[in-house]
Design an enzyme around this catalytic site. Sequence first.
Site, mmCIF file in Angstrom:
data_model
loop_
_atom_site.group_PDB
_atom_site.id
_atom_site.type_symbol
_atom_site.label_atom_id
_atom_site.label_comp_id
_atom_site.label_asym_id
_atom_site.label_seq_id
_atom_site.Cartn_x
_atom_site.Cartn_y
_atom_site.Cartn_z
ATOM 1 N N SER A 1 0.810 -1.222 0.000
ATOM 2 C CA SER A 1 0.000 0.000 0.000
ATOM 3 C C SER A 1 0.843 1.271 0.000
ATOM 4 O O SER A 1 0.369 2.322 -0.435
ATOM 5 C CB SER A 1 -0.933 0.009 1.210
ATOM 6 O OG SER A 1 -0.193 -0.100 2.405
ATOM 7 N N ASP B 1 -2.723 8.159 8.097
ATOM 8 C CA ASP B 1 -3.694 7.309 8.796
ATOM 9 C C ASP B 1 -2.909 6.453 9.799
ATOM 10 O O ASP B 1 -1.819 6.852 10.204
ATOM 11 C CB ASP B 1 -4.528 6.485 7.806
ATOM 12 C CG ASP B 1 -3.684 5.520 6.980
ATOM 13 O OD1 ASP B 1 -2.464 5.376 7.254
ATOM 14 O OD2 ASP B 1 -4.235 4.890 6.057
ATOM 15 N N HIS C 1 0.159 4.928 7.199
ATOM 16 C CA HIS C 1 0.831 5.495 6.017
ATOM 17 C C HIS C 1 1.319 6.921 6.208
ATOM 18 O O HIS C 1 0.794 7.672 7.025
ATOM 19 C CB HIS C 1 -0.136 5.447 4.826
ATOM 20 C CG HIS C 1 -0.581 4.058 4.503
ATOM 21 N ND1 HIS C 1 -1.830 3.593 4.811
ATOM 22 C CD2 HIS C 1 0.078 3.030 3.938
ATOM 23 C CE1 HIS C 1 -1.942 2.332 4.433
ATOM 24 N NE2 HIS C 1 -0.792 1.956 3.903
#
Length: 366
Positions: free
Chosen positions: A44, A332, A335
């Site tokens: 991600s 978040d 990240h």
Amino acid sequence: MRDHSPMVSTFSAFLLVVIRLQTRVACSSSPGPLAPALFVFGDSTFDSGNNNRLPTLAKANYLPYGDNFSGGVTGRFTNGRNIPDFLAEFLGLPYAPPYLSFRTSVVITGLNFASGACGILPDTGDYLGKCLNLDDQVRLFESAARNDLPRLFKSSDEFSSYLAKSIFAFSIGNNDYINNYLIPTLYNTSKTYEPWPFAKLLGAALSRHLERLYNMGARKFVVFQIGPIGCIPTIAKKSKHDGVCDEGPNLLVSYFNQMLQLMLENMTSSLTRSMFVLGRANPLGYDAIINPSIYGLTDSRNPCCTTWGNGSFSCVPFLTPCRDADKHFFWDGYHLTDTVSSIIASRCFNDTIVCSPVSIQDLVQI
Ligand SMILES: *[C@@H]1O[C@H](CO)[C@@H](O)[C@H](O)[C@H]1NC(C)=O
Ligand SMILES: *[C@@H]1O[C@H](CO)[C@@H](O)[C@H](O)[C@H]1NC(C)=O
Ligand SMILES: *[C@@H]1O[C@H](CO)[C@@H](O)[C@H](O)[C@H]1NC(C)=O
Ligand SMILES: *[C@@H]1O[C@H](CO)[C@@H](O)[C@H](O)[C@H]1NC(C)=O
Ligand SMILES: *[C@@H]1O[C@H](CO)[C@@H](O)[C@H](O)[C@H]1NC(C)=O
């Protein structure tokens, strides 16, 4: 009345200088891309929208993700750009589009195969749904490089030269800890492997995949370390520890990062005309978390968006995030913000302390 010629000639000399300067500026501001393409692999941290197309809970296809991105919500797991986006900017290339959205028309300036929740081991992250593990990613690249990309070139020599000059960037392995080794209720890896053998297992698989890409013609690789995962809010906030970070998970990934350095050095020396650059994102990120003010940050512990788990996990959809994302380390519960990605990418581009043995600026010239 007539005698103004000195004035005119001074003026025209001035104009000439201006025109020369402008020509020079124009030349240096658009020198063409520094590499023909950027190919992106990973999790991600590097995903630019592949997971939008997959049945998984690991998605970032809603606001406030993309709040500060020129293209809005794209599936990037951040408020703005991720590290490959900055690398593309510095190289003079467009952002590498997510492969799963561009199947029908491959893009000559690069593709992004990265997929949130996944990792090096095939079952990492599978409890969240379907994602592209490293084997899937390399297979998709191989398919593009066999079936689609060669059509864009006049000869196979031209295509080989293109692959050899392109940059292959990786950020993978984070989830083999976060979404595997550190969840003993779902995965048996921590019962089966001590930390060092587990790092070696990951390294053996990673090097096999890198070698497959080398065998297809890739030569220039940049592989980022696993970050200080003991500092991400999702982990740091749930465990009892004294400092900003839980140093247990940080120690675990240090085995991987040590292995990675040796492995990349070894591959550079054993695979002819290759260069495997190590991206030292871990010590740089850790330093910014411990000393945020040095990097212009004011908060290196709390996510900017409102998250599901009281400061951990992903952003709750459609809630307004903090106003100063550019002062936060974390967007978040996992990240980086646009600002922190910018710091890491620009250091890697210019500074051989962060990307070694050569910076990306030097890598493109080899
Ligand atoms: C661990 O789990 C995998 C499936 O996830 C299984 O194939 C393997 O045999 C298990 N290993 C041990 C030592 O239990
Ligand atoms: C170095 O690379 C060679 C060839 O790929 C491999 O056989 C060897 O095990 C590697 N050594 C280390 C320390 O990774
Ligand atoms: C959220 O976490 C903080 C400490 O990080 C704690 O003081 C607070 O009580 C928690 N709130 C909820 C609703 O769990
Ligand atoms: C991000 O976007 C939001 C909403 O448009 C804006 O309020 C905020 O100032 C932006 N932050 C940065 C760092 O650009
Ligand atoms: C690299 O360094 C040069 C000179 O210090 C600077 O002008 C340039 O902006 C830097 N590039 C990046 C991407 O940080």
